[in-house]
Motif scaffolding. Sequence first.
Motif, PDB file in Angstrom:
ATOM      1  N   LEU A  48       1.411 -43.388 -54.062  1.00 50.62           N
ATOM      2  CA  LEU A  48       2.332 -42.259 -53.942  1.00 50.62           C
ATOM      3  C   LEU A  48       1.584 -40.983 -54.235  1.00 50.62           C
ATOM      4  O   LEU A  48       0.795 -40.913 -55.167  1.00 50.62           O
ATOM      5  N   ARG A  49       1.852 -39.980 -53.434  1.00 52.74           N
ATOM      6  CA  ARG A  49       1.264 -38.665 -53.624  1.00 52.74           C
ATOM      7  C   ARG A  49       2.282 -37.792 -54.353  1.00 52.74           C
ATOM      8  O   ARG A  49       3.469 -37.845 -54.024  1.00 52.74           O
ATOM      9  N   PRO A  50       1.857 -37.044 -55.323  1.00 53.94           N
ATOM     10  CA  PRO A  50       2.829 -36.149 -55.988  1.00 53.94           C
ATOM     11  C   PRO A  50       3.437 -35.173 -54.983  1.00 53.94           C
ATOM     12  O   PRO A  50       2.768 -34.753 -54.039  1.00 53.94           O
ATOM     13  N   SER A  51       4.682 -34.841 -55.169  1.00 53.90           N
ATOM     14  CA  SER A  51       5.325 -33.913 -54.227  1.00 53.90           C
ATOM     15  C   SER A  51       4.726 -32.525 -54.385  1.00 53.90           C
ATOM     16  O   SER A  51       4.204 -32.153 -55.437  1.00 53.90           O
ATOM     17  N   ALA A  52       4.802 -31.742 -53.340  1.00 56.77           N
ATOM     18  CA  ALA A  52       4.225 -30.389 -53.337  1.00 56.77           C
ATOM     19  C   ALA A  52       4.954 -29.462 -54.284  1.00 56.77           C
ATOM     20  O   ALA A  52       4.406 -28.466 -54.736  1.00 56.77           O
ATOM     21  N   SER A  53       6.204 -29.756 -54.619  1.00 50.31           N
ATOM     22  CA  SER A  53       6.992 -28.850 -55.471  1.00 50.31           C
ATOM     23  C   SER A  53       6.730 -29.071 -56.950  1.00 50.31           C
ATOM     24  O   SER A  53       7.226 -28.329 -57.771  1.00 50.31           O
ATOM     25  N   SER A  54       5.946 -30.055 -57.350  1.00 47.53           N
ATOM     26  CA  SER A  54       5.704 -30.322 -58.782  1.00 47.53           C
ATOM     27  C   SER A  54       4.708 -29.389 -59.379  1.00 47.53           C
ATOM     28  O   SER A  54       3.753 -28.974 -58.866  1.00 47.53           O
TER      29      SER A  54
END
Length: 54
Positions: A48-54
């Motif tokens: 899983l890739r961290p979301s861009a909004s984090s």
Amino acid sequence: MLGSRSYFSAIGPAAATPVLAAERAALRAVFPNGIVEEANALDLTVTLRPSASS
């Protein structure tokens, strides 16, 4: 034995008949009951890739 579908297509129907007969004979010698069983294993890795909004 057949190496690829492209080879099989390229030889044409007249030449394909004896090739298929040889393949059937070879398979029948190894699988006399007419059932070819192939065991396969699958390894699946999911990241899983961290979301861009984090």
